[in-house]
Design an enzyme around this catalytic site. Sequence first.
Site, PDB file in Angstrom:
ATOM      1  N   ILE A  85       0.856  -1.179   0.000  1.00  0.00           N
ATOM      2  CA  ILE A  85       0.000   0.000   0.000  1.00  0.00           C
ATOM      3  C   ILE A  85       0.896   1.234   0.000  1.00  0.00           C
ATOM      4  O   ILE A  85       1.827   1.333   0.793  1.00  0.00           O
ATOM      5  CB  ILE A  85      -0.908  -0.012   1.239  1.00  0.00           C
ATOM      6  CG1 ILE A  85      -1.833  -1.231   1.180  1.00  0.00           C
ATOM      7  CG2 ILE A  85      -1.708   1.279   1.342  1.00  0.00           C
ATOM      8  CD1 ILE A  85      -2.550  -1.514   2.477  1.00  0.00           C
ATOM      9  N   CYS A  86       0.612   2.174  -0.883  1.00  0.00           N
ATOM     10  CA  CYS A  86       1.404   3.390  -0.985  1.00  0.00           C
ATOM     11  C   CYS A  86       0.818   4.440  -0.037  1.00  0.00           C
ATOM     12  O   CYS A  86      -0.074   5.184  -0.390  1.00  0.00           O
ATOM     13  CB  CYS A  86       1.392   3.898  -2.420  1.00  0.00           C
ATOM     14  SG  CYS A  86       2.541   5.237  -2.703  1.00  0.00           S
TER      15      CYS A  86
END
Length: 167
Positions: free
Chosen positions: A81-82
Amino acid sequence: MANVSRIHRELMQFNKDQSILGMSLMPDDQDIRHLTATIPGPLSTPYEGGIFHLDITLPDGYPFEPPKMRHPNISSQTGAICLDILKNNWSPALNLKTALISLQALLSSPEPNDPQDAVVAKQVQKLVEMGFPEPLVKKTLEAVGGDESMALERLRRSWEFVEFSDH
């Protein structure tokens, strides 16, 4: 070694707030550093009504190191997840609850100029360039598990129906 007493405190506090947040956070029976969570899709977004399942691993250095969160629909390669607080902007003052709330906020206002998954970003861009609305493209790609051909077929069918209904 991760601070087990801190993890227990966080879980107790999270459980008190659970009904307000609409989220869940459950430790693995065998390893308290491995958790699963669910967060609801934020209201007034294409994700509204969705439930997102996360796999969370707390590193040995937790809370001085960020939790590792993965979701199968975020990065097609790793599930990464960014989110900046899950990387270099983590602070021991943050906790699992703030990380989950931040992730939910990311769903409300994604950062299209910094996509986590270049493959998905290209799929979305390609379908948008064909004239389909971006929110519909994203929702359709998610519904078909990222299969671009199936998404295109669904989009064409729904678009033909809309065009036919308008006349």
